[in-house]
Design a protein around this motif. Structure first.
Motif, PDB file in Angstrom:
ATOM      1  N   ILE A 223      -3.964  15.589   6.695  1.00 12.03           N
ATOM      2  CA  ILE A 223      -4.734  14.359   6.863  1.00 12.03           C
ATOM      3  C   ILE A 223      -3.997  13.190   6.214  1.00 12.03           C
ATOM      4  N   ALA A 224      -3.782  12.134   6.988  1.00 12.33           N
ATOM      5  CA  ALA A 224      -3.065  10.952   6.502  1.00 12.33           C
ATOM      6  C   ALA A 224      -3.999  10.023   5.744  1.00 12.33           C
ATOM      7  N   SER A 225      -3.421   9.224   4.850  1.00 18.72           N
ATOM      8  CA  SER A 225      -4.228   8.282   4.075  1.00 18.72           C
ATOM      9  C   SER A 225      -3.383   7.098   3.639  1.00 18.72           C
TER      10      SER A 225
ATOM     11  N   MET B 259       0.850  -1.194   0.000  1.00 18.26           N
ATOM     12  CA  MET B 259       0.000   0.000   0.000  1.00 18.26           C
ATOM     13  C   MET B 259       0.883   1.240   0.000  1.00 18.26           C
ATOM     14  N   LEU B 260       0.327   2.330  -0.492  1.00 20.97           N
ATOM     15  CA  LEU B 260       0.991   3.627  -0.446  1.00 20.97           C
ATOM     16  C   LEU B 260       0.450   4.400   0.742  1.00 20.97           C
ATOM     17  N   ARG B 261       1.341   5.111   1.439  1.00 21.86           N
ATOM     18  CA  ARG B 261       0.920   5.931   2.571  1.00 21.86           C
ATOM     19  C   ARG B 261       1.252   7.396   2.288  1.00 21.86           C
ATOM     20  N   PHE B 262       0.368   8.278   2.728  1.00 26.93           N
ATOM     21  CA  PHE B 262       0.535   9.711   2.507  1.00 26.93           C
ATOM     22  C   PHE B 262       0.256  10.447   3.813  1.00 26.93           C
ATOM     23  N   GLY B 263       0.879  11.610   3.953  1.00 28.20           N
ATOM     24  CA  GLY B 263       0.524  12.494   5.058  1.00 28.20           C
ATOM     25  C   GLY B 263       1.239  12.204   6.356  1.00 28.20           C
ATOM     26  N   PRO B 264       0.776  12.820   7.439  1.00 20.47           N
ATOM     27  CA  PRO B 264       1.457  12.747   8.729  1.00 20.47           C
ATOM     28  C   PRO B 264       1.363  11.368   9.374  1.00 20.47           C
ATOM     29  N   ASP B 265       2.210  11.159  10.390  1.00 17.47           N
ATOM     30  CA  ASP B 265       2.208   9.899  11.131  1.00 17.47           C
ATOM     31  C   ASP B 265       1.203   9.894  12.274  1.00 17.47           C
TER      32      ASP B 265
ATOM     33  N   LEU C 212      -5.369  13.327  -5.176  1.00 15.90           N
ATOM     34  CA  LEU C 212      -6.311  13.672  -4.114  1.00 15.90           C
ATOM     35  C   LEU C 212      -5.718  13.366  -2.732  1.00 15.90           C
ATOM     36  N   LEU C 213      -5.075  12.223  -2.583  1.00 15.35           N
ATOM     37  CA  LEU C 213      -4.492  11.863  -1.287  1.00 15.35           C
ATOM     38  C   LEU C 213      -3.313  12.770  -0.936  1.00 15.35           C
ATOM     39  N   ARG C 214      -2.574  13.194  -1.931  1.00 14.01           N
ATOM     40  CA  ARG C 214      -1.487  14.158  -1.674  1.00 14.01           C
ATOM     41  C   ARG C 214      -2.062  15.514  -1.257  1.00 14.01           C
ATOM     42  N   ALA C 215      -3.185  15.884  -1.854  1.00 14.75           N
ATOM     43  CA  ALA C 215      -3.837  17.135  -1.462  1.00 14.75           C
ATOM     44  C   ALA C 215      -4.331  17.049  -0.016  1.00 14.75           C
ATOM     45  N   LEU C 216      -4.814  15.887   0.391  1.00 11.54           N
ATOM     46  CA  LEU C 216      -5.216  15.700   1.781  1.00 11.54           C
ATOM     47  C   LEU C 216      -4.021  15.791   2.717  1.00 11.54           C
ATOM     48  N   ALA C 217      -2.877  15.251   2.282  1.00 10.70           N
ATOM     49  CA  ALA C 217      -1.659  15.343   3.097  1.00 10.70           C
ATOM     50  C   ALA C 217      -1.272  16.801   3.318  1.00 10.70           C
ATOM     51  N   GLU C 218      -1.453  17.630   2.298  1.00  6.62           N
ATOM     52  CA  GLU C 218      -1.169  19.059   2.434  1.00  6.62           C
ATOM     53  C   GLU C 218      -2.082  19.709   3.462  1.00  6.62           C
TER      54      GLU C 218
ATOM     55  N   LEU D 156     -10.047  19.453  -9.556  1.00 10.40           N
ATOM     56  CA  LEU D 156     -11.098  18.703  -8.864  1.00 10.40           C
ATOM     57  C   LEU D 156     -10.543  18.032  -7.616  1.00 10.40           C
ATOM     58  N   ALA D 157      -9.313  17.521  -7.691  1.00 10.81           N
ATOM     59  CA  ALA D 157      -8.703  16.890  -6.519  1.00 10.81           C
ATOM     60  C   ALA D 157      -8.598  17.873  -5.358  1.00 10.81           C
ATOM     61  N   GLN D 158      -8.215  19.107  -5.648  1.00 13.62           N
ATOM     62  CA  GLN D 158      -8.124  20.124  -4.600  1.00 13.62           C
ATOM     63  C   GLN D 158      -9.513  20.441  -4.034  1.00 13.62           C
ATOM     64  N   PHE D 159     -10.486  20.517  -4.906  1.00  9.70           N
ATOM     65  CA  PHE D 159     -11.859  20.820  -4.501  1.00  9.70           C
ATOM     66  C   PHE D 159     -12.400  19.726  -3.582  1.00  9.70           C
ATOM     67  N   LEU D 160     -12.187  18.462  -3.983  1.00 14.36           N
ATOM     68  CA  LEU D 160     -12.661  17.349  -3.177  1.00 14.36           C
ATOM     69  C   LEU D 160     -11.886  17.234  -1.867  1.00 14.36           C
ATOM     70  N   ALA D 161     -10.599  17.550  -1.900  1.00 19.46           N
ATOM     71  CA  ALA D 161      -9.789  17.496  -0.679  1.00 19.46           C
ATOM     72  C   ALA D 161     -10.329  18.467   0.364  1.00 19.46           C
ATOM     73  N   ASP D 162     -10.794  19.632  -0.076  1.00 17.80           N
ATOM     74  CA  ASP D 162     -11.399  20.590   0.859  1.00 17.80           C
ATOM     75  C   ASP D 162     -12.648  19.991   1.503  1.00 17.80           C
ATOM     76  N   ASP D 163     -13.479  19.350   0.690  1.00 15.04           N
ATOM     77  CA  ASP D 163     -14.705  18.754   1.224  1.00 15.04           C
ATOM     78  C   ASP D 163     -14.377  17.635   2.203  1.00 15.04           C
ATOM     79  N   ILE D 164     -13.435  16.769   1.839  1.00 12.64           N
ATOM     80  CA  ILE D 164     -13.084  15.636   2.704  1.00 12.64           C
ATOM     81  C   ILE D 164     -12.470  16.124   4.010  1.00 12.64           C
ATOM     82  N   ALA D 165     -11.579  17.105   3.931  1.00 12.13           N
ATOM     83  CA  ALA D 165     -10.937  17.626   5.138  1.00 12.13           C
ATOM     84  C   ALA D 165     -11.971  18.226   6.083  1.00 12.13           C
ATOM     85  N   THR D 166     -12.916  18.982   5.535  1.00 12.40           N
ATOM     86  CA  THR D 166     -13.978  19.575   6.352  1.00 12.40           C
ATOM     87  C   THR D 166     -14.839  18.483   6.995  1.00 12.40           C
ATOM     88  N   TRP D 167     -15.147  17.458   6.210  1.00  9.24           N
ATOM     89  CA  TRP D 167     -15.964  16.330   6.688  1.00  9.24           C
ATOM     90  C   TRP D 167     -15.266  15.568   7.819  1.00  9.24           C
TER      91      TRP D 167
END
Length: 206
Positions: free
Chosen positions: A54-56, A14-20, A45-51, A189-200
């Protein structure tokens, strides 16, 4: 970062992204050919969440990706069992990836989720169009096909494109990447969805 996870049938990458630290989102690509068309987008999208702090994790599942298990030997139950074994509090699933979203999670986020019967109809059309015994280049076992006929998705936050007439909690602009002839990406779109997911996620965390 490349990592691994264990499930009762063995070990998969698996690939891991974001903080520990903090909550982890486990992502599920669509099954079969749509996975190839959307993988780059999901990684974006997962890299945008890491920014956004949020880890994934993006796991390979039995019969998918780089798994050593042949696609024709995989079952939906195996894929679900493996997905459930990946540690994480939340899930993100695209299209038929929502059918894999099993296990105890705090919340689920699905983009244009597809029910098993819908996927099976598409697969049968591919086989009829191609005039072969496979399904768009995939050899699928009878167990998996029978499972798909009855498979349904779990309750989740549903996001769809504005052009999709089905009900959703949130609708976004753009065109479906899984309908394109070749793999593609949509960073905006990835940035747009990352905002929604982070807020959620932050709302779920309270």
């Amino acid at each position: 970062m490349i990592d691994y996870y264990d499930w009762e049938g063995g070990r998969e990458a698996m690939l891991r992204f974001g903080p520990d630290t903090g909550p982890v989102i486990v992502a599920a690509l669509p099954l079969f050919e749509e996975a190839n068309r959307t993988r780059t987008f999901v990684v974006t999208l997962l890299r945008a969440l890491a920014e956004r702090g949020i880890a994934s994790a993006l796991p390979d599942l039995p019969g998918q990706g780089e798994s050593m298990i042949p696609t024709e030997a995989a079952s939906l139950a195996d894929m679900r069992g493996a997905f459930a074994a990946v540690p994480g509090e939340y899930t993100l699933a695209i299209r038929s990836g929502a059918l894999l979203d099993d296990g105890e999670r705090r919340g689920r986020w699905h983009f244009a989720p597809q029910q098993g019967s819908e996927l099976l109809r598409e697969l049968n059309r591919l086989r009829q169009t191609g005039g072969t015994d496979d399904f768009g280049g995939n050899r699928l076992g009878s167990t998996l096909l029978a499972e798909l006929e009855l498979a349904i998705t779990e309750s989740a936050r549903i996001v769809r494109h504005e052009t999709d007439a089905k009900a959703a909690d949130f609708k976004v602009p753009g065109a479906p990447l899984w309908r394109r002839a070749e793999p593609d990406n949509d960073p905006a779109l990835a940035q747009f969805l990352a905002d929604d997911i982070a807020t959620w996620v932050r709302a779920c965390e309270g």
